[in-house]
Enzyme design. Sequence first.
Site, PDB file in Angstrom:
ATOM      1  N   TRP A  92       0.841  -1.197   0.000  1.00 50.46           N
ATOM      2  CA  TRP A  92       0.000   0.000   0.000  1.00 50.46           C
ATOM      3  C   TRP A  92       0.878   1.249   0.000  1.00 50.46           C
ATOM      4  CZ3 TRP A  92      -1.474   4.528   2.026  1.00 50.46           C
ATOM      5  CH2 TRP A  92      -2.800   4.944   1.848  1.00 50.46           C
ATOM      6  N   THR A 171      12.510  -2.583   1.584  1.00 52.52           N
ATOM      7  CA  THR A 171      13.274  -3.539   2.370  1.00 52.52           C
ATOM      8  C   THR A 171      12.528  -3.873   3.656  1.00 52.52           C
ATOM      9  OG1 THR A 171      15.398  -4.011   3.437  1.00 52.52           O
ATOM     10  CG2 THR A 171      14.615  -1.745   3.574  1.00 52.52           C
ATOM     11  N   HIS A 172      12.749  -5.109   4.127  1.00 46.98           N
ATOM     12  CA  HIS A 172      12.259  -5.513   5.443  1.00 46.98           C
ATOM     13  C   HIS A 172      13.404  -5.598   6.450  1.00 46.98           C
ATOM     14  CE1 HIS A 172       8.347  -6.127   3.831  1.00 46.98           C
ATOM     15  NE2 HIS A 172       8.608  -7.250   3.204  1.00 46.98           N
ATOM     16  N   ARG A 320      -4.437  -9.350   0.479  1.00 48.11           N
ATOM     17  CA  ARG A 320      -5.510 -10.078   1.143  1.00 48.11           C
ATOM     18  C   ARG A 320      -6.709  -9.172   1.437  1.00 48.11           C
ATOM     19  NH1 ARG A 320      -4.923 -11.770   5.879  1.00 48.11           N
ATOM     20  NH2 ARG A 320      -6.507 -13.388   5.679  1.00 48.11           N
TER      21      ARG A 320
END
Length: 357
Positions: A92, A171-172, A320
Amino acid sequence: MPHNIQIEDILNNNRDENSKRKFPYEVKIVDPDTNKELLDAFTGEHTGFVQVGPQKYFFPSGYEKVAEKYYNFEIRPDDVWIVTFPRSGTTWTQEMVWLIANEFDYNTAATVPLNERFPFLEFSMCVHPKMKAQFLQENSHSIERQNMIQDVCTEAWKILENWKGRRFIKTHLPFSLLPPNLLTSGCKVIYVARNPKDVMVSYYYLNRLFRTQGYRGDFPTFAEYFLKDMVHWTPFWSHLQEGWDLRSSKNLLFLFYDQMNKLQTIQKVSNFLGKEIDDDQLTKIQNHLQIENFKNNKSLNANDLLELGILYGGEEGFVRKGKTGSHTDLSNVELDEKIDKWVKKNLQMTNIPFERM
């Protein structure tokens, strides 16, 4: 466990920015029994798992080879980064940021997949060589598809090093494992935090969706792994704490998931990026970002990865429901109590003001 990171170590990098920094953390292989259990549970990995640094950030074995590459990645002052723990509203935020920064170019946004416009820095570390070989074999009937798999599995840092124009990077990784000059280089960084209960459920479905993860178990078992910091990018609270501790940096915008699709938040992001946005543009982008529109947008829903066989078919999709509180649909009383205690304990230590828990 949450911790007080040395903010100065991240914000103040006194080294020559063009010099190569030694990666400062130890990378340890998890103990053999745990490794075997996790390999049975997460079938997309074939070698094992590692834990990194004092917080024991958890990654697949491929991280060790590229840790220094991520840490020494060369920042450009006009970069825009999205840093999140997985399933915290990343997609998002990416779409919103890209559109605002690119003069609301909806035509390009509709035709060029988000992962091409906004590369995922460390995705390649999650693709074990055996899985890549399997994907290539399954698509051996099509040179075009095999080339697409090669592109998807190419280290993003190689692509980004030669990128023409402004770069948008997802990035995470927590801040401590990213380049130390990230927030002092002039680039813009947005961190998004989401309620951990909702993250846990969404991340469960993601691990079932991606064959690179290959999780086929149930939610209670996955939740136990999550609570024990034994899924990729955990520990959740340490990751979150690093972002929260840096929120006063002028080049960091810290956002909460529950506020994301409000006009005030979109306006705040526009201001942060130095972009003007009028009322009509605000209304249009807010509508574009509605979850139902997202689910039907092939540029955003990882449809290309599904077609290549990198995702399992017939499961929950990449985008989802964006719902809150759905963990109770999958959990049980005993696990709910355990999760509640875990949340309460860590909230007391962090003081991060989520709207609800």
